[in-house]
Design an enzyme around this catalytic site. Structure first.
Site, mmCIF file in Angstrom:
data_model
loop_
_atom_site.group_PDB
_atom_site.id
_atom_site.type_symbol
_atom_site.label_atom_id
_atom_site.label_comp_id
_atom_site.label_asym_id
_atom_site.label_seq_id
_atom_site.Cartn_x
_atom_site.Cartn_y
_atom_site.Cartn_z
ATOM 1 N N GLU A 137 0.831 -1.213 0.000
ATOM 2 C CA GLU A 137 0.000 0.000 0.000
ATOM 3 C C GLU A 137 0.867 1.265 0.000
ATOM 4 O OE1 GLU A 137 -3.088 0.019 -0.659
ATOM 5 O OE2 GLU A 137 -3.097 -2.155 -0.663
ATOM 6 N N HIS A 140 2.110 2.066 -3.449
ATOM 7 C CA HIS A 140 1.177 2.783 -4.335
ATOM 8 C C HIS A 140 1.334 4.300 -4.145
ATOM 9 C CE1 HIS A 140 -1.190 -0.291 -6.303
ATOM 10 N NE2 HIS A 140 -1.629 -0.829 -5.178
#
Ligand SMILES: [Zn+2]
Length: 266
Positions: A137, A140
């Site tokens: 995450e 990203h």
């Protein structure tokens, strides 16, 4: 003729508006100002925390999530500084929170706002598993995938009218941001592209390795994730077509040697 001129103007604007993803070197469309992105993310993050149940930091699960998160944040800083990209995250105000929810989900917004849902903890199982999903995450955000999706959407929706007097650039940003992140809906529902997913896997493996977690464990995590999410409604981030679980695991196997180099140096 007019269309050709517009196409040319857009093409020139796009050529000038590219940036490079750290580690992979992929060049990406970048029409969205980073400061703007951070302020949009900050305000929807604040709203999200108000509307959801944040687990108190005195709770042992919350403390555990923060510990793994902080290890990864340190790793990311080290990596970015070493690669000469330190400037890209200088305005990040990192934050890690555990939120009460059955969903198998986690995300990191631009600017370093990380949220883990309690529902994913049993699947993460241990620190290395948690580092896998959190590393993914964070990747990203570091690779500016949200800004890239927004840029693509801006180019599609407004083309040469980006920042035109009729609709200010700020209004355009806000509208596209709300669409992509589903603000107002159950928030942060951004769906990434296939190349962004594999890029996040690759960068995430590197981050977990630098943080001192064995990147081999990432494969176990994704296998658990694949079984656990069967029959459940997957959040957009884990939709089976983006990519399929088998494709993801094959990709991770390909990037493992690179991440193991970082792990060995620890
Ligand atoms: Zn992802």
């Amino acid at each position: 003729m007019k269309l050709k001129v517009i196409a040319l103007v857009v093409a020139i604007a796009l050529l000038e508006a590219c940036s490079q993803v750290p580690l992979t070197g992929r060049s990406q469309l970048s029409l969205v100002d980073e400061g703007q992105m951070l302020s949009l993310a900050q305000s929807s993050y604040t709203d999200f925390l108000k509307e959801n149940k944040v687990v108190s930091s005195t709770n042992k699960d919350a403390a555990y999530v923060k510990k793994v998160g902080n290890n990864l944040i340190e790793a990311v800083k080290t990596f970015m500084n070493q690669k000469g990209y330190g400037d890209q995250i200088k305005d990040y105000k990192w934050e890690v929170n555990l939120v009460e929810s059955k969903e198998l989900n986690a995300w990191c917004m631009p600017g370093g706002k990380i949220v883990v849902y309690t529902g994913i903890l049993p699947v993460a199982k241990d620190e290395a598993g948690l580092a896998t999903v959190m590393g993914h995450e964070i990747a990203h955000a570091i690779a500016r995938h949200g800004a890239e999706r927004m840029s693509q959407q801006m180019a599609m929706e407004y083309g040469a009218a980006i920042g035109s007097a009729a609709t200010s650039k700020n209004a355009q940003y806000q509208s596209v941001f709300n669409q992509l992140y589903g603000v107002g809906a159950p928030i942060v529902m951004l769906k990434y592209g296939r190349n962004q997913e594999s890029e996040a896997d690759r960068l995430g493996l590197t981050f977990m390795a630098i943080a001192g977690y064995d990147p081999n464990k990432a494969i176990d995590f994704w296998q658990r994730m694949s079984t656990s999410s069967q029959g459940q409604q997957k959040p957009p981030e884990w939709l089976s077509t983006h990519p399929s679980d088998e494709t993801r695991i094959a990709g991770i196997q390909k990037y493992l040697p690179e991440a193991l180099e970082y792990y060995k140096k620890k």
